[in-house]
Write a protein that holds these residues in place. Structure first.
Motif, PDB file in Angstrom:
ATOM      1  N   LEU A   1       0.711  -1.031   0.014  1.00 22.88           N
ATOM      2  CA  LEU A   1       0.173  -0.008  -0.007  1.00 22.88           C
ATOM      3  C   LEU A   1       0.966   1.069  -0.083  1.00 22.88           C
ATOM      4  O   LEU A   1       0.368   2.391  -0.444  1.00 22.88           O
ATOM      5  CB  LEU A   1      -0.890  -0.064   1.312  1.00 22.88           C
ATOM      6  CG  LEU A   1      -1.873  -0.956   1.069  1.00 22.88           C
ATOM      7  CD1 LEU A   1      -2.892  -1.167   2.323  1.00 22.88           C
ATOM      8  CD2 LEU A   1      -2.972  -0.846  -0.006  1.00 22.88           C
TER       9      LEU A   1
ATOM     10  N   ARG B   1      -3.150   7.235  -0.063  1.00 21.34           N
ATOM     11  CA  ARG B   1      -3.963   6.017   0.487  1.00 21.34           C
ATOM     12  C   ARG B   1      -5.220   6.099  -0.253  1.00 21.34           C
ATOM     13  O   ARG B   1      -5.908   5.113   0.408  1.00 21.34           O
ATOM     14  CB  ARG B   1      -3.681   5.709   1.721  1.00 21.34           C
ATOM     15  CG  ARG B   1      -2.381   5.419   2.306  1.00 21.34           C
ATOM     16  CD  ARG B   1      -1.830   3.943   2.020  1.00 21.34           C
ATOM     17  NE  ARG B   1      -0.471   3.761   2.337  1.00 21.34           N
ATOM     18  CZ  ARG B   1       0.053   3.208   3.473  1.00 21.34           C
ATOM     19  NH1 ARG B   1      -0.771   2.170   4.031  1.00 21.34           N
ATOM     20  NH2 ARG B   1       1.299   2.985   3.474  1.00 21.34           N
TER      21      ARG B   1
ATOM     22  N   GLN C   1     -12.140   4.438  -1.630  1.00 22.39           N
ATOM     23  CA  GLN C   1     -12.059   3.739  -0.669  1.00 22.39           C
ATOM     24  C   GLN C   1     -10.512   3.956  -0.043  1.00 22.39           C
ATOM     25  O   GLN C   1      -9.650   4.391  -0.573  1.00 22.39           O
ATOM     26  CB  GLN C   1     -12.379   2.318  -0.826  1.00 22.39           C
ATOM     27  CG  GLN C   1     -10.944   1.646  -1.264  1.00 22.39           C
ATOM     28  CD  GLN C   1     -11.341   0.054  -1.550  1.00 22.39           C
ATOM     29  OE1 GLN C   1     -12.372  -0.381  -1.974  1.00 22.39           O
ATOM     30  NE2 GLN C   1     -10.364  -0.839  -1.273  1.00 22.39           N
TER      31      GLN C   1
ATOM     32  N   ASP D   1      -5.140   5.367   7.539  1.00 20.96           N
ATOM     33  CA  ASP D   1      -5.383   5.385   9.114  1.00 20.96           C
ATOM     34  C   ASP D   1      -7.243   5.213   8.882  1.00 20.96           C
ATOM     35  O   ASP D   1      -7.819   6.279   8.637  1.00 20.96           O
ATOM     36  CB  ASP D   1      -5.142   6.378   9.980  1.00 20.96           C
ATOM     37  CG  ASP D   1      -3.654   6.099  10.282  1.00 20.96           C
ATOM     38  OD1 ASP D   1      -2.894   4.989   9.813  1.00 20.96           O
ATOM     39  OD2 ASP D   1      -3.186   7.091  11.302  1.00 20.96           O
ATOM     40  N   PRO D   2      -7.751   4.253   9.627  1.00 22.12           N
ATOM     41  CA  PRO D   2      -9.103   3.996   9.499  1.00 22.12           C
ATOM     42  C   PRO D   2      -9.896   4.926  10.418  1.00 22.12           C
ATOM     43  O   PRO D   2     -10.967   5.349  10.021  1.00 22.12           O
ATOM     44  CB  PRO D   2      -9.412   2.692  10.058  1.00 22.12           C
ATOM     45  CG  PRO D   2      -8.312   2.186  10.837  1.00 22.12           C
ATOM     46  CD  PRO D   2      -7.129   2.941  10.134  1.00 22.12           C
ATOM     47  N   TYR D   3      -9.107   5.570  11.371  1.00 19.49           N
ATOM     48  CA  TYR D   3      -9.852   6.452  12.425  1.00 19.49           C
ATOM     49  C   TYR D   3      -9.596   7.912  12.026  1.00 19.49           C
ATOM     50  O   TYR D   3     -10.171   8.727  12.759  1.00 19.49           O
ATOM     51  CB  TYR D   3      -9.484   5.845  13.802  1.00 19.49           C
ATOM     52  CG  TYR D   3      -9.618   4.565  14.043  1.00 19.49           C
ATOM     53  CD1 TYR D   3     -10.870   3.815  13.696  1.00 19.49           C
ATOM     54  CD2 TYR D   3      -8.517   3.678  14.207  1.00 19.49           C
ATOM     55  CE1 TYR D   3     -10.784   2.384  13.895  1.00 19.49           C
ATOM     56  CE2 TYR D   3      -8.530   2.334  14.429  1.00 19.49           C
ATOM     57  CZ  TYR D   3      -9.726   1.675  14.135  1.00 19.49           C
ATOM     58  OH  TYR D   3      -9.880   0.284  14.162  1.00 19.49           O
TER      59      TYR D   3
ATOM     60  N   PRO E   1     -10.747   9.508   8.714  1.00 16.14           N
ATOM     61  CA  PRO E   1     -11.374   9.599   7.543  1.00 16.14           C
ATOM     62  C   PRO E   1     -11.199  10.695   6.713  1.00 16.14           C
ATOM     63  O   PRO E   1     -11.556  11.973   7.241  1.00 16.14           O
ATOM     64  CB  PRO E   1     -12.764   9.235   7.936  1.00 16.14           C
ATOM     65  CG  PRO E   1     -13.197   9.594   9.268  1.00 16.14           C
ATOM     66  CD  PRO E   1     -11.640   9.535   9.971  1.00 16.14           C
TER      67      PRO E   1
ATOM     68  N   ASP F   1     -20.388  15.104   9.076  1.00 13.82           N
ATOM     69  CA  ASP F   1     -19.331  14.567   9.793  1.00 13.82           C
ATOM     70  C   ASP F   1     -19.578  13.133  10.427  1.00 13.82           C
ATOM     71  O   ASP F   1     -19.207  12.070   9.990  1.00 13.82           O
ATOM     72  CB  ASP F   1     -18.687  15.276  11.030  1.00 13.82           C
ATOM     73  CG  ASP F   1     -17.479  14.628  11.694  1.00 13.82           C
ATOM     74  OD1 ASP F   1     -16.687  14.431  10.938  1.00 13.82           O
ATOM     75  OD2 ASP F   1     -17.552  14.248  12.644  1.00 13.82           O
TER      76      ASP F   1
ATOM     77  N   VAL G   1     -18.105   9.665   8.926  1.00  8.58           N
ATOM     78  CA  VAL G   1     -17.344   8.891   9.892  1.00  8.58           C
ATOM     79  C   VAL G   1     -18.186   7.301   9.632  1.00  8.58           C
ATOM     80  O   VAL G   1     -17.877   6.218   9.611  1.00  8.58           O
ATOM     81  CB  VAL G   1     -17.409   9.083  11.207  1.00  8.58           C
ATOM     82  CG1 VAL G   1     -17.014   8.073  12.395  1.00  8.58           C
ATOM     83  CG2 VAL G   1     -16.500  10.383  11.432  1.00  8.58           C
ATOM     84  N   GLY G   2     -19.500   7.320   9.677  1.00  2.00           N
ATOM     85  CA  GLY G   2     -20.366   6.197   9.457  1.00  2.00           C
ATOM     86  C   GLY G   2     -20.229   5.476   8.228  1.00  2.00           C
ATOM     87  O   GLY G   2     -20.418   4.458   8.057  1.00  2.00           O
TER      88      GLY G   2
ATOM     89  N   ARG H   1     -17.362   4.253   7.148  1.00  2.00           N
ATOM     90  CA  ARG H   1     -16.409   3.541   7.178  1.00  2.00           C
ATOM     91  C   ARG H   1     -15.250   3.544   6.135  1.00  2.00           C
ATOM     92  O   ARG H   1     -14.782   2.489   5.765  1.00  2.00           O
ATOM     93  CB  ARG H   1     -16.937   2.270   7.453  1.00  2.00           C
ATOM     94  CG  ARG H   1     -17.798   2.018   8.708  1.00  2.00           C
ATOM     95  CD  ARG H   1     -16.966   2.071  10.055  1.00  2.00           C
ATOM     96  NE  ARG H   1     -17.941   1.756  11.256  1.00  2.00           N
ATOM     97  CZ  ARG H   1     -18.226   2.932  12.062  1.00  2.00           C
ATOM     98  NH1 ARG H   1     -18.061   4.067  11.499  1.00  2.00           N
ATOM     99  NH2 ARG H   1     -18.878   2.586  13.108  1.00  2.00           N
TER     100      ARG H   1
ATOM    101  N   TYR I   1     -15.502   3.852   2.880  1.00  2.00           N
ATOM    102  CA  TYR I   1     -15.428   3.119   1.857  1.00  2.00           C
ATOM    103  C   TYR I   1     -16.917   3.259   1.402  1.00  2.00           C
ATOM    104  O   TYR I   1     -17.933   3.151   1.544  1.00  2.00           O
ATOM    105  CB  TYR I   1     -15.518   1.445   2.413  1.00  2.00           C
ATOM    106  CG  TYR I   1     -15.953   0.590   1.421  1.00  2.00           C
ATOM    107  CD1 TYR I   1     -14.623   0.063   1.008  1.00  2.00           C
ATOM    108  CD2 TYR I   1     -16.813   0.204   1.022  1.00  2.00           C
ATOM    109  CE1 TYR I   1     -14.788  -1.168  -0.135  1.00  2.00           C
ATOM    110  CE2 TYR I   1     -17.100  -1.118  -0.143  1.00  2.00           C
ATOM    111  CZ  TYR I   1     -15.966  -1.545  -0.372  1.00  2.00           C
ATOM    112  OH  TYR I   1     -15.981  -2.439  -1.594  1.00  2.00           O
TER     113      TYR I   1
ATOM    114  N   PRO J   1     -21.501   0.429   1.956  1.00  2.00           N
ATOM    115  CA  PRO J   1     -21.917  -0.771   2.429  1.00  2.00           C
ATOM    116  C   PRO J   1     -21.346  -0.998   3.711  1.00  2.00           C
ATOM    117  O   PRO J   1     -22.200  -1.700   4.632  1.00  2.00           O
ATOM    118  CB  PRO J   1     -21.601  -1.903   1.416  1.00  2.00           C
ATOM    119  CG  PRO J   1     -20.306  -1.210   0.412  1.00  2.00           C
ATOM    120  CD  PRO J   1     -20.870   0.257   0.519  1.00  2.00           C
ATOM    121  N   ARG J   2     -20.129  -0.693   4.022  1.00  2.00           N
ATOM    122  CA  ARG J   2     -19.431  -1.038   5.277  1.00  2.00           C
ATOM    123  C   ARG J   2     -20.403  -0.103   6.421  1.00  2.00           C
ATOM    124  O   ARG J   2     -20.419  -0.553   7.500  1.00  2.00           O
ATOM    125  CB  ARG J   2     -18.118  -0.592   5.360  1.00  2.00           C
ATOM    126  CG  ARG J   2     -17.242  -1.887   4.633  1.00  2.00           C
ATOM    127  CD  ARG J   2     -15.857  -1.458   4.695  1.00  2.00           C
ATOM    128  NE  ARG J   2     -15.440  -2.675   3.678  1.00  2.00           N
ATOM    129  CZ  ARG J   2     -14.000  -2.641   3.356  1.00  2.00           C
ATOM    130  NH1 ARG J   2     -13.215  -1.773   3.536  1.00  2.00           N
ATOM    131  NH2 ARG J   2     -13.671  -3.496   2.509  1.00  2.00           N
ATOM    132  N   GLY J   3     -20.781   1.299   5.932  1.00  2.00           N
ATOM    133  CA  GLY J   3     -21.278   2.179   6.900  1.00  2.00           C
ATOM    134  C   GLY J   3     -22.866   1.807   6.887  1.00  2.00           C
ATOM    135  O   GLY J   3     -23.683   2.091   7.856  1.00  2.00           O
TER     136      GLY J   3
END
Lengths: 370, 366
Positions: free
Chosen positions: A198, A227, A246, A250-252, A254, A274, A278-279, A281, A283, A301-303
């Motif tokens: 990555l 990324r 996507q 860092d996932p946290y 966004p 916001d 965040v919701g 996710r 993606y 879909p992830r959120g």
């Protein structure tokens, strides 16, 4: 349109080939009269996959079994054939005759190429373009393959997408330019779907002249977004190009996930609430425009939500909750039909969501209106 | 072979029939049960897992450091044991792609794999050809490419197969010192993960206190879904990304070099540790207990099948032989079938019965 639909449904009833129970189909055909028909890949049982024709109330009009999980669908301009592409790193694309509800050909790419799951027809329906991974020599070069859709789908050639991980390819409103989202993530079929390195991610959105294969323009995001993988795209009413991403960082923390190109080709990521960002996710699974091109839907879909934007202003409107919702297609001038991995269908417009039925399947990533 | 695979299928088939397809999904388990699973996963598995990783990395740095100063007669055995212990500790947590390890590129820095172009090997060769003492300073490696920061780099340095490293010969000493620096980098990353899980704002608190104000987990279902996704990802990782690439289509096309950690001879031990770890997480957390009482055999079925796979990996001969000798290869192919069956047990049977939805599109998107 009405004639197309009659032909599609009328002829279909006589040529079921045992794929759907006739009584059920006849009833479905009546129901669907006057409504739109959608095509999507799906899982229809444990380890059982198919392409489905679905009416807007969730009735399955036809089931065409597939050997493995598929991804997106290209629809020919006359709406007589659709091509369902294998999910990466798959190596089949099935051409389905809509009238017969039956597969008529299977396209297999050459050795050391696999499909990325997306493709599009030329405006005259004579050519089919598909994104593929050229992994010869252990590499990972994005290409757009050109197949002869006027005959036996022979492979006529390919051109570079000037990137890796060429994901969605769409046709620009000029009919001549192909837009390809190079996701920028190296993968190799030897390692399944594993993402390789990555740190070396390099995503871009390119415009390619489909007659010459020349690169017309390419857009990259700011280095701080190295990324961020641009994977899906759609045009709005004004012909502006929207894209969905996507995030592999860092996932946290966004970043924004949906953007639009200005006329100069520069990308702007669009702010949104916001909580909904965040919701989401990190993606976005797919993008669609309403039939009038004034609303853009981005599935998360992830959120578990479909995010809506006003196309003209770029303003974020709202999130429509849909668990594992990914497939989304313009259903009417101002509404979408969205599908989920739980088999749910949801009709969404700028103001409200309406339950549109449920089918005993898992709808896959993408859905298109025929 | 076929009989063994069939046995696996039969155990799975003995579970209750799946809820009617297409009916409304069963309601999710109650919040208290979900919270309990998340708390047990965190306290009983995840926190001890990262603590053990930190300890194993410290131990590796210490052991390798001692070899640099005074190489022992049985250095290959010392390195093999050290590396295997560190790898086992890593296998316990490498399928958890959330929390502090998902930040700052820690996962890929800890274990840059796959590396089909040999980026790590190439960069290490360059570093060794032109030794730069600055690379040995604390924190220096963390600024280099991920390919030279983690376990594959450590393996490349320790298992070159051309004699002992360390001592007074400058090249051998630099190679050993670089290995200590890599182990030190792993220790730093593991310590960061441990720290990131602890404290009032740590990820343990995030994961065990879901709610509307929690930016990561909005309700009690989400931490449990995260754990289920980790189990599924772990199973897929072992089968599809570690085992299958090496197996190839048949013995003739088998490629041991595509398996991870072949140079140290630890591939099969790593696969065994990974598979056992997935089961341990499921058992420790009581995840499968979220299914209704009619499914009470589920934990045993999962444990039994996982045990079969672990046994295959633990009793296999050396990797090259295991991939090519017909009987041994048959067992690996059997393990692959069972791993696939386990994925289905968790993703279809269990998730359906428990009212969880790891997601079809959300789980493994494109």
């Amino acid at each position: 349109m009405a004639i197309d639909r009659r032909r599609l449904l009328g002829l279909g009833a006589g040529a079921l080939a045992g794929l759907v129970a006739p009584a059920r189909f006849a009833q479905a055909a009546v129901k669907a009269e006057g409504g739109a028909v959608f095509v999507t890949a799906a899982a229809v049982g444990p380890d059982a996959y198919a392409a489905l024709l679905v009416s807007e109330d969730g009735t399955i009009l036809a089931t065409i079994p597939l050997e493995a999980r598929a991804h997106d669908v290209a629809i020919d301009p006359e709406r007589r054939r659709v091509v369902v592409f294998a999910r990466r790193p798959g190596r089949f694309a099935v051409v389905i005759d809509l009238a017969a509800h039956a597969p008529v050909s299977v396209i297999v790419p050459p050795a050391e190429r696999h499909f990325f799951g997306h493709g599009v027809f030329s405006p005259d329906g004579r050519l089919l373009y598909a994104t593929e991974n050229d992994f010869s020599g252990g590499g990972a070069r994005g290409v757009v393959a050109v197949y002869d859709a006027s005959g036996g789908f022979a492979r006529l050639g390919e051109f570079a997408t000037h990137g890796v991980d060429a994901h969605e390819v769409i046709l620009a409103p000029d009919g001549r330019t192909l837009v390809v989202a190079n996701g920028g993530i190296v993968t190799h079929p030897d390692y399944g779907r594993e993402k390789i390195d990555l740190e070396a991610m390099n995503s871009s959105l390119v415009r390619i002249d489909r007659e010459t294969g020349d690169l017309v323009h390419q857009t990259r995001l700011d280095r701080s977004l190295q990324r961020l993988s641009i994977r899906h795209a759609v045009h709005d009413a004004e012909g502006a190009l929207w894209f969905g991403c996507q995030w592999e960082g860092d996932p946290y923390e966004p970043p924004l996930l949906v953007g639009r190109l200005d006329p100069s080709g520069a990308a702007t990521l669009l702010p949104m609430a916001d909580e909904d960002l965040v919701g989401a996710r990190n993606y976005i699974g797919g993008l669609a425009a309403s039939r009038d091109g004034r609303l853009i839907a981005a599935s998360a879909p992830r959120g578990g939500a479909i995010l809506l934007f006003d196309a003209a202003t770029g303003t974020y409107l709202r999130a429509a909750p849909l668990a594992d919702g990914c497939g989304v297609a313009g259903a009417t001038a101002s509404a979408f039909l969205a599908s989920s991995g739980g088999g749910a269908l949801l009709r969404i417009d700028a103001a409200e969501d309406v339950d549109a039925g449920r089918a005993p399947v898992k709808f896959d990533n993408h859905m298109q209106r025929v | 072979m076929r009989r063994l695979a069939l046995a696996a299928v039969l155990v799975l088939a003995a579970l209750p029939a799946r809820a009617q397809e297409g009916g409304p999904p069963p309601p999710p388990p109650d919040a208290a049960a979900l919270r309990a699973v998340a708390a047990r996963a965190v306290d009983g598995y995840i926190l001890p897992g990262y603590a053990a990783l930190d300890a194993a990395a410290k131990e590796a740095a210490r052991t390798i450091g001692a070899e640099c100063t005074a190489p022992s007669a049985d250095q290959p055995a010392v390195f093999a044991a050290t590396f295997r212990d560190l790898l086992a500790a890593w296998a316990a947590v490498d399928f958890l792609r959330f929390g502090p390890m998902a930040e700052n590129g820690r996962l890929e820095r800890f274990a840059f794999w796959p590396d089909p172009h040999g980026t790590g090997t190439r960069q290490l060769r360059r570093m060794l050809a032109d030794p730069d003492p600055a690379l040995l300073a604390p924190g220096a490696l963390a600024r280099q490419s991920a390919a030279v920061q983690g376990l594959p780099a450590l393996e490349g340095l320790l298992f070159a197969g051309d004699g002992p490293i360390g001592g007074t010969e400058p090249k051998a000493r630099f190679r050993c010192d670089l290995a200590v620096a890599v182990a030190g980098n792993l220790e730093t990353i593991a310590a960061e993960a441990v720290a990131g899980w602890q404290g009032p704002d740590g990820f343990a608190a995030v994961m065990t206190a879901p709610g509307p104000d929690n930016r990561v987990y909005r309700d009690p279902l989400e931490p449990v879904t995260e754990i289920l996704k980790a189990v599924l990802l772990g199973l897929e990782q072992v089968r599809d990304q570690r085992l299958t690439p090496a197996l190839g289509a048949d013995a003739a096309s088998a490629k041991p070099s595509r398996a991870p950690y072949g140079r140290s001879g630890a591939t099969l031990a790593y696969l065994a540790a990974s598979t056992a770890a997935i089961d341990r997480l499921a058992q420790q957390s009581g995840l499968l207990g979220l299914a209704p009482p009619a499914w009470k055999t589920l934990p045993n079925a999962a444990h039994f099948e996982t045990g079969n796979v672990v046994e295959v990996f633990e009793t296999a001969p050396a990797l090259d032989t295991a991939l090519t000798e017909p009987k041994a290869r048959g067992k690996l192919e059997y393990a692959r079938v069972v791993l696939k069956g386990l994925e289905e047990l968790y993703q279809v049977q269990f998730a359906g019965a428990a009212g969880l939805s790891p997601g079809f599109n959300a789980l493994d998107g494109d």
